[in-house]
Design a protein around this motif. Sequence first.
Motif, short mmCIF file in Angstrom:
data_model
loop_
_atom_site.label_atom_id
_atom_site.label_comp_id
_atom_site.label_asym_id
_atom_site.label_seq_id
_atom_site.Cartn_x
_atom_site.Cartn_y
_atom_site.Cartn_z
N LEU A 45 -1.19 138.26 68.50
CA LEU A 45 -2.63 137.99 68.34
C LEU A 45 -2.90 136.50 68.38
O LEU A 45 -3.89 136.04 68.96
N VAL B 291 -9.60 135.23 76.55
CA VAL B 291 -9.39 136.67 76.54
C VAL B 291 -10.23 137.32 75.44
O VAL B 291 -10.87 138.36 75.65
N PHE C 132 -13.74 137.37 76.69
CA PHE C 132 -13.94 138.45 77.65
C PHE C 132 -14.15 139.77 76.92
O PHE C 132 -15.05 140.54 77.24
N PHE C 133 -13.29 140.00 75.91
CA PHE C 133 -13.40 141.24 75.14
C PHE C 133 -14.77 141.34 74.46
O PHE C 133 -15.41 142.38 74.47
N LEU D 288 -17.50 139.91 75.37
CA LEU D 288 -18.56 140.04 76.38
C LEU D 288 -18.63 141.46 76.95
O LEU D 288 -19.68 142.07 76.97
N VAL D 289 -17.49 141.99 77.40
CA VAL D 289 -17.56 143.24 78.16
C VAL D 289 -17.35 144.47 77.29
O VAL D 289 -17.74 145.57 77.69
N THR D 290 -16.75 144.34 76.11
CA THR D 290 -16.48 145.53 75.31
C THR D 290 -17.29 145.57 74.02
O THR D 290 -18.03 146.50 73.77
N MET E 77 -11.45 137.96 64.32
CA MET E 77 -10.19 138.58 64.71
C MET E 77 -9.19 137.53 65.18
O MET E 77 -8.01 137.59 64.87
N MET F 185 -18.94 132.77 76.07
CA MET F 185 -19.07 134.08 76.72
C MET F 185 -19.89 135.07 75.91
O MET F 185 -20.55 135.93 76.48
N PHE G 181 -7.17 146.59 66.66
CA PHE G 181 -7.92 145.62 67.47
C PHE G 181 -7.07 145.16 68.65
O PHE G 181 -7.55 145.09 69.77
N LEU G 182 -5.79 144.87 68.36
CA LEU G 182 -4.91 144.42 69.44
C LEU G 182 -4.79 145.50 70.51
O LEU G 182 -4.90 145.22 71.71
N GLY H 56 -6.94 147.92 71.07
CA GLY H 56 -8.24 148.03 71.73
C GLY H 56 -8.42 146.95 72.78
O GLY H 56 -8.89 147.22 73.89
N LEU H 57 -8.03 145.76 72.42
CA LEU H 57 -8.13 144.62 73.34
C LEU H 57 -7.33 144.90 74.61
O LEU H 57 -7.82 144.75 75.73
N SER I 297 -8.73 147.88 76.60
CA SER I 297 -9.98 147.53 77.28
C SER I 297 -9.70 146.67 78.51
O SER I 297 -10.38 146.79 79.54
N ARG J 225 -9.72 148.21 82.48
CA ARG J 225 -10.65 147.62 83.42
C ARG J 225 -9.92 146.96 84.58
O ARG J 225 -10.39 146.96 85.71
N ALA K 108 -15.84 136.68 84.99
CA ALA K 108 -16.43 137.46 83.90
C ALA K 108 -17.94 137.22 83.85
O ALA K 108 -18.70 138.10 83.46
N ALA L 45 -15.99 141.87 87.14
CA ALA L 45 -15.43 142.03 85.79
C ALA L 45 -14.02 142.62 85.89
O ALA L 45 -13.13 142.25 85.12
N SER M 62 -11.70 139.99 86.90
CA SER M 62 -11.49 139.11 85.75
C SER M 62 -10.44 139.72 84.83
O SER M 62 -9.51 139.03 84.38
N ALA M 63 -10.57 141.02 84.55
CA ALA M 63 -9.61 141.69 83.67
C ALA M 63 -8.21 141.67 84.30
O ALA M 63 -7.21 141.48 83.60
N ILE N 42 -6.78 138.38 83.76
CA ILE N 42 -6.32 138.25 82.37
C ILE N 42 -4.93 138.87 82.23
O ILE N 42 -4.05 138.32 81.57
N LEU O 299 -1.82 136.94 80.78
CA LEU O 299 -1.06 137.41 79.61
C LEU O 299 0.40 137.64 79.97
O LEU O 299 1.29 137.38 79.15
#
Lengths: 303, 411, 266
Positions: A119, A126, A129-130, A132-134, A164, A232, B29-30, B32-33, B36, B40, B371, B379, B382-383, B386, B390
Amino acid sequence: MAIRERALLGVLILATSMAVVTTIGIVAAILVESLRFFSIIDPSSFFFGTLWSPQIAIREDQAGAAGSFGFIPLLVGTLLITLISLAVAVPMGLAIAVYLSEFASSRTRGQIKPILEILAGIPTIVYGFFALVTLSPILRDLGAELGVEVAGESALAAGLVMGMMLIPFIASLSEDALFAVPDSLRHGAIGLGSTQLEATARVIIPASLPGIAAGILLASSRAIGETMIVVMAAGIAAHLTINPLEAVTTVTVQIVTLLIGDQEFDDPKTLAAFALGLSLFALTLVLNIIALHIVKRYRQSYE
Amino acid sequence: MSTHLQKRYRRQRWFVAVSRVTILLALLFLVGLIVSIVGRGWSGFFRGEVQITVALPETVLENSGKVRASVYKKLIHKALLTDFEQHGITDAGSLENIIGFQGALKLRQLVRKDPDSIGRTITTWLPAGKFADGYLKGDLSTQTLVELQVEPDLIRYFEILDRSNKGRMVFNWSFFTLGDSSQPDTAGIGGALAGSFYMLLLTFVLSFPTAILAAVYLELFAPKNRWFDLVEININNLAAVPSIIFGLLGLAVFINLMGVPRSTPLVGGMVLALMTLPTIVISARAAIKAVPETLLAGAMSLGATRMQGVFHHVLPAAMPGVLTGTIIGMAQALGETAPLILIGMVAFIHHIPAGPMEAATALPVQIYLWADNPLRGFAERSAAAIMVLLAFLMIMNISAVLLRKKLEVKW
Amino acid sequence: MVTIETRDASASARAETIISAQKVNVYYGDFQALKEVSIDIRPRQVTALIGPSGCGKSTFLRCLNRMNDLILNCRVVGKLLLNGEDIHRPGFDVVDLRTHVGMVFQKPNPFPKSIYDNVAYGPRIHKMANGRSELDGMVESSLRRAGLWDEVKDKLAGLGTELSGGQQQRLCIARAIAVEPKIILMDEPCSALDPVATGRIEELIFELRRDYTIVLVTHSMQQAARTSQRTAFFHLGELLEVGDTNDIFTKPRHERTEAYITGRYG
């Protein structure tokens, strides 16, 4: 030989001075441009103005006269998002730190720390982005369901995601602080018949409070200076509000907005970004200095 | 057990439960991130292809070197119409939705490579157009197409393609090789990757030696006095200065004052080097501090000067720690966005930079640009970008961990 | 629930035993730190545990309030009866145990809180006082009993950590007393103190035995002789000898005991 050694020492000193030169460069650059800004715009109207609307100033015939550069809405927006993020990150980060340091087995710790490290290593773009889009669409739909209007770019979405982002930061700084508390205090409290929680809450956390407080200060400084998440997920228009469901803008968002196009260095719009940069630098510097000072003294007190 | 004690235990169980839930939330959360982003972005790595049998008449393709892509597009569309007749399709709307401009470019490329094919009829796979691409990748279901009010005949044709195995999904290599584009299907991260590469290279070259030398000086040579306490405070604070401030520095000093060309990896690398410097200095100092003093004393007892002892023995011993810190610093620099925006790396740049002096963008900035682009499909790009970012960061961090494990010397 | 070994303990001896260790073995991982230790500790007496360093005396002490639980890989085998109840049986409550068995550590470890809060800590977590005035009374009487009251009564709000070493240790004793334990374990309480402070703590121990059972681990033979009624001699994890302090110091049965107390090794 001696000459070579001397030359080498000179190179070492030169390299060390780079860090000092950088600081001087930062201070000089933002100070000079800020002074140019304040020679066009009255400092009091900047620091106490409640209207931020720099667009008007691009009209050539009134370059210096028009355009409203009131800093207050940006400051309030920044602090609002910072507060939301701390409200998420402080309790969660602290709970995780206390659990890992005082309750978890070393196996559990070994499993959970990598998650926090992942994390912490994710770039803020990133997270942005999360947000913004989610997250923003989710919050908007949730708001619609509950009959509340949530702006597409709300302070809440930006603040939550920033929170977070800060969780691993606060968790790791707090864990360091808890770790520094000597075991003799833990044993003292346990020996008096405390439960683990009582020993933690009444002795260990109070004893590590300076370190934890310093961590929170560093986290606030990070939240205030964080750029991509708010660029964003927060708004661009400056509303003076403390409603987390509305769009607010921040100091960093405005710096980016002012400088994203072509920059003219005699335009107050460009210079305003440096005045904002100066305020941001001063604000975060004070927080950092206090925090680092506390950390240093706290470390010494248990050594 | 007394009720008071039971209450105290209950409180403790509560706390443990709450902290576990907190950890679970962070984990969630991780997940979900990642879900997501991968959900996408995955389709950005693939593209649909349609198989087509197209006639290449000599009359139109004489002088094939100069024939424009639009001519090929007409040939493709003629071939599609022939195919339609076989299946009784009358109104499929714009044929661009099946094979568009990209397909025409590909066909032209094929013909140029093999001029003998002119005058014959060939069967080949071509990149799918907008809707066909979405359909073949599974992004657009039949139902979504209906909702988008696509002609029923077009949907019927897609189903025919599917049934006769004339549609397929292939890995989209061009995503890695193409530069930015105003259209999502021709936009790639090639330019951004090159920009980030030059920038990181410069950042490394500028910051790594400087940081090591500074760390050596501060740890082993600097006199212990107030002045150097101040230098130390300065370095610690510099590491906590918001990155956007470094962008302001780059803009005012490097670009405006020193005239370094805007938007180039050169100025980006300079800014990121200054930003990374304190991070590497701090970790390098820690690594040097961990080397026992006896090593230096031993070297000096054999007649080495302090400088020799440091560079022959202490520094090599500290290297694993220094390198680990450097990789982590580089990973941070790779993900950094805000300062690059201020120094003009947000410009739209189609071509792929051939060197650090050419205008370029960087991977995280490309992510930001896409984005922010309202056009459907960006989008997803963009994903996908990412995911690439990563992946790079993961490789860097894992190699840092492995390096530490492999080279670490226990004292 | 209550298990009492009746095989070799007469009824009168039982009445005089508050802690009874029966064949206690302690392991740290593979290392056996205590071997088959059996000893009865009598109420309202000072029992000194002596022996060369590494002999297991502190390990044994830490069994009595299960502080060994905090050490990773530590395993205790055998029976340790407190008022006839095995404190190592599953389900036995350690927090409850530690409220009855207080502990004073080698190095004074006052909490970084005020003197008052240090002493009030135990009564607060155990909800022993109704209201502020009762708590004030408890703090005062604990500090008085620890012989610290006169020195600190004017600075109860001052930090406990700012007292001198000897005062800190007496504060820790006051802190332990405030919980009203029956037994106080002391793990070399004077090892970090100067001779004057040591003297005061020894006087205090001597006085406290009227109300408490004290188990004292000490390095110093003189301290054991001055303060205790019974002495146990440990060697290499074994309990070699236990008896009246006078007897142990004047006519030890075991030659190693004699060698140790006469200073030939240790």
